[in-house]
Scaffold this active site. Structure first.
Site, PDB file in Angstrom:
ATOM      1  N   SER A  96       0.843  -1.195   0.000  1.00  0.00           N
ATOM      2  CA  SER A  96       0.000   0.000   0.000  1.00  0.00           C
ATOM      3  C   SER A  96       0.875   1.241   0.000  1.00  0.00           C
ATOM      4  O   SER A  96       2.100   1.151  -0.001  1.00  0.00           O
ATOM      5  CB  SER A  96      -0.895   0.004   1.239  1.00  0.00           C
ATOM      6  OG  SER A  96      -0.126   0.318   2.384  1.00  0.00           O
ATOM      7  N   LYS A  97       0.232   2.384  -0.004  1.00  0.00           N
ATOM      8  CA  LYS A  97       0.972   3.648  -0.085  1.00  0.00           C
ATOM      9  C   LYS A  97       1.965   3.840   1.062  1.00  0.00           C
ATOM     10  O   LYS A  97       2.944   4.553   0.928  1.00  0.00           O
ATOM     11  CB  LYS A  97      -0.014   4.817  -0.123  1.00  0.00           C
ATOM     12  CG  LYS A  97      -0.809   4.847  -1.414  1.00  0.00           C
ATOM     13  CD  LYS A  97      -1.475   6.189  -1.617  1.00  0.00           C
ATOM     14  CE  LYS A  97      -2.154   6.261  -2.965  1.00  0.00           C
ATOM     15  NZ  LYS A  97      -3.263   5.285  -3.089  1.00  0.00           N
ATOM     16  N   ARG A  98       1.679   3.181   2.163  1.00  0.00           N
ATOM     17  CA  ARG A  98       2.623   3.278   3.293  1.00  0.00           C
ATOM     18  C   ARG A  98       4.006   2.795   2.902  1.00  0.00           C
ATOM     19  O   ARG A  98       5.004   3.156   3.510  1.00  0.00           O
ATOM     20  CB  ARG A  98       2.161   2.396   4.473  1.00  0.00           C
ATOM     21  CG  ARG A  98       0.843   2.735   5.053  1.00  0.00           C
ATOM     22  CD  ARG A  98       0.513   1.791   6.208  1.00  0.00           C
ATOM     23  NE  ARG A  98       0.199   0.431   5.785  1.00  0.00           N
ATOM     24  CZ  ARG A  98       0.981  -0.605   6.002  1.00  0.00           C
ATOM     25  NH1 ARG A  98       2.129  -0.461   6.629  1.00  0.00           N
ATOM     26  NH2 ARG A  98       0.619  -1.808   5.591  1.00  0.00           N
ATOM     27  N   HIS A  99       4.056   1.941   1.898  1.00  0.00           N
ATOM     28  CA  HIS A  99       5.332   1.335   1.528  1.00  0.00           C
ATOM     29  C   HIS A  99       6.127   2.163   0.533  1.00  0.00           C
ATOM     30  O   HIS A  99       7.079   1.684  -0.053  1.00  0.00           O
ATOM     31  CB  HIS A  99       5.085  -0.063   0.952  1.00  0.00           C
ATOM     32  CG  HIS A  99       4.475  -1.015   1.942  1.00  0.00           C
ATOM     33  ND1 HIS A  99       3.208  -1.538   1.803  1.00  0.00           N
ATOM     34  CD2 HIS A  99       4.960  -1.515   3.096  1.00  0.00           C
ATOM     35  CE1 HIS A  99       2.945  -2.328   2.828  1.00  0.00           C
ATOM     36  NE2 HIS A  99       3.990  -2.330   3.637  1.00  0.00           N
TER      37      HIS A  99
END
Length: 471
Positions: free
Chosen positions: A245-248
RNA sequence: GGUCCCAUCGUCUAGUGGCCUAGGAUAUCGGCCUCUCACGCCGAAGACACGGGUUCGAACCCCGUUGGGACUGCCA
């Protein structure tokens, strides 16, 4: 797929992104596998935008996805089709199911359903639709939906092309909504109708759809349509092993373009995520097509390895045509203040720079001091290598260039002579000259740098450095 | 909770019963090269989740355990 035929029917795959966001790595890999499979088997590849969710689907995302597909070079034979333009056909399919008794109107309100779901959860039971309206013989009404009427017993089995036989107990499947109260079709209905209409032979998609497959198989059967073959490829995970996800960080394909990655590197890296061909790591586009098949696709989820992509990108940069690199690096040069790079200078320095750059962005960093009339001077480098102590050496080098020009062999001999005469090491000469010419302590070999710059630029930069050194 | 899926070095993976004292890649570390930084080359360390079976023989087959993931929506 017409399974009554003895001869193999034409392979037709599709990639059906939902335009609710950018094309991310997982989607791109799914697209790639579908594309490769169709190309390998000389079949067709169809692009379809699943935009039945009118709230979340956005035109900009459609453009972004199309752009990403183009960047990766994943061309399609048909499409892009839009589900939003096919509502009539879905309604027709719903009507067909209603007629044949394979679907029914449901008047349960979302509130009631939510309540029952919570009760079921509290009782630690499976939160399934209880079939309240299943046998009511209800008709259309405001707020009503249509549900598929599934079998209450038996098993649904299919042979997954990557995972093998998978079996589900039909009792575990509840009656899913196929037509929303606003008259729009749901994913399950639309995807099945489309895949039937578009003659899709192989449905290759993410692992997260395994649980959807039995219900869709049931829908095919209810619609009296032949089944495609299913292949579920494992998910792509972030470094912490959770769904990417965008967290990555960078997860969209276009993020990587903007970071300076080459599409062929991206493609190669994506292909090797979950697919392999012996020990081979690097594949040309054609090799990918020649070698790709479903039996070599792995079954377990994979973490996307940024380092490996980076390394791969470096290899592709080294292998790329200089003329193409010159074009590709321009967008990265402009923000550094190099709007119109001297074409000759650029093509001359590129070969020296490619082994040093892992991305186009890095390539632009390396190229900048060559292309700028007056490259930026790193203060720390100047402090260390451009002082009064170095001034005499720089003067001698200036004289040498004036006398001999800047051909590498002549310069190397001259530098050697100089070091002997002055009792210095090569680095005592090379480093000050490097800083004088490049403004930094690192660069390609000093004689290569000089050959690329040519006598005039060298003299100008040496003089500038001398001014600094004498202060 | 239920259903389904998955399990080899940190990571991507090779491996489909003997070729495995488990191979490659990447990352890490060391060396060589050397005018800096890279590239390149050489080398080191590093894995079959666990427990039972089956078998002359298991990373490979079966069962269980554990762990992870997905789904469980009038999202796709």
């Amino acid at each position: 797929m017409a399974q009554t035929d003895d001869h193999t029917p034409k392979v037709r795959t599709r990639f059906p992104p939902s335009p609710t966001g950018a094309l991310h790595l997982g989607g791109a890999r799914t697209a790639l596998f579908n594309w490769l499979f169709s190309r390998h088997h000389h079949g067709d590849f169809v692009l379809r935008l699943e935009d039945t969710d009118r709230q979340r689907s956005k035109e900009e995302h459609v453009r972004g996805i199309l752009q990403a597909m183009e960047w990766l070079g994943l061309d399609y034979d048909e499409g892009p089709f839009f589900q939003s333009q096919r509502f009539e056909r879905y309604c027709q399919a719903v009507e067909q199911l209603l007629q044949s008794g394979r679907a029914y109107w449901c008047h349960c309100s979302p509130e009631i359903l939510e309540q029952k779901r919570e009760q079921a959860m509290a009782a630690k039971a499976k939160p399934m639709y209880d079939g309240a309206c299943r046998e009511q013989g209800l008709g259309p009404a405001p707020g009503a939906v249509v549900r598929y009427k599934g079998p209450r017993s038996g098993n649904t089995v299919y042979n997954d092309l990557v995972k093998g036989p998978i079996s589900f107990d039909n009792a575990e499947l509840d009656d899913l909504v196929i037509l929303r109260s606003d008259g729009s079709p749901t994913y399950h209905l639309a995807v099945v109708v489309d895949d039937i209409d578009m003659n899709i032979s192989h449905v290759i998609r993410g692992d997260d759809h395994v649980n959807n497959t039995p219900r869709q198989i049931l829908l095919y059967q209810a619609l009296d349509a032949p089944l495609p073959l299913f292949a579920h490829v494992p998910m792509i995970l972030g470094p912490d092993k959770t769904k990417l996800s965008k967290r990555h960080g960078a997860t969209a394909v276009m993020d990587y373009r903007d970071l300076g990655y080459l599409p062929e590197a991206m493609l190669n890296a994506l292909a090797r995520l979950g697919w392999s061909h012996g020990d081979q790591e690097m594949f040309s586009r054609q090799e990918l097509i020649d070698y790709f098949d479903l039996d070599a696709v792995g079954r377990s989820a994979a973490v996307f390895d940024q380092d490996k992509l980076l390394r791969m990108n470096q290899r592709y940069i080294q292998a790329a045509e200089a003329s193409r690199l010159a074009e590709l690096v321009r967008p990265f040069l402009a923000p550094r203040g190099v709007e119109r790079p001297d074409p000759e200078l650029l093509s001359a320095c590129l070969p020296e720079l490619t082994p040093r750059a892992k991305t186009l962005l890095e390539l632009s960093e390396w190229a900048e001091p060559f292309l700028k009339e007056e490259p930026a001077m790193d203060p720390a480098a100047a402090q260390k290598f451009l002082g009064p102590a170095q001034a005499p050496v720089l003067e001698r080098v200036l004289a040498l260039v004036q006398e001999l020009g800047s051909a590498p062999q002549a310069m190397e001999e001259a530098f050697q002579g100089l070091t002997q005469e002055l009792g210095l090491k090569m680095k005592d000469v090379a480093q000050p000259v490097r800083v004088a010419l490049m403004g930094r302590t690192f660069s390609p070999g000093i004689f290569e740098v000089m050959a690329i710059l040519g006598p005039e630029r060298i003299k100008a930069r040496l003089k500038r450095a001398l001014d600094l050194a004498r202060e």
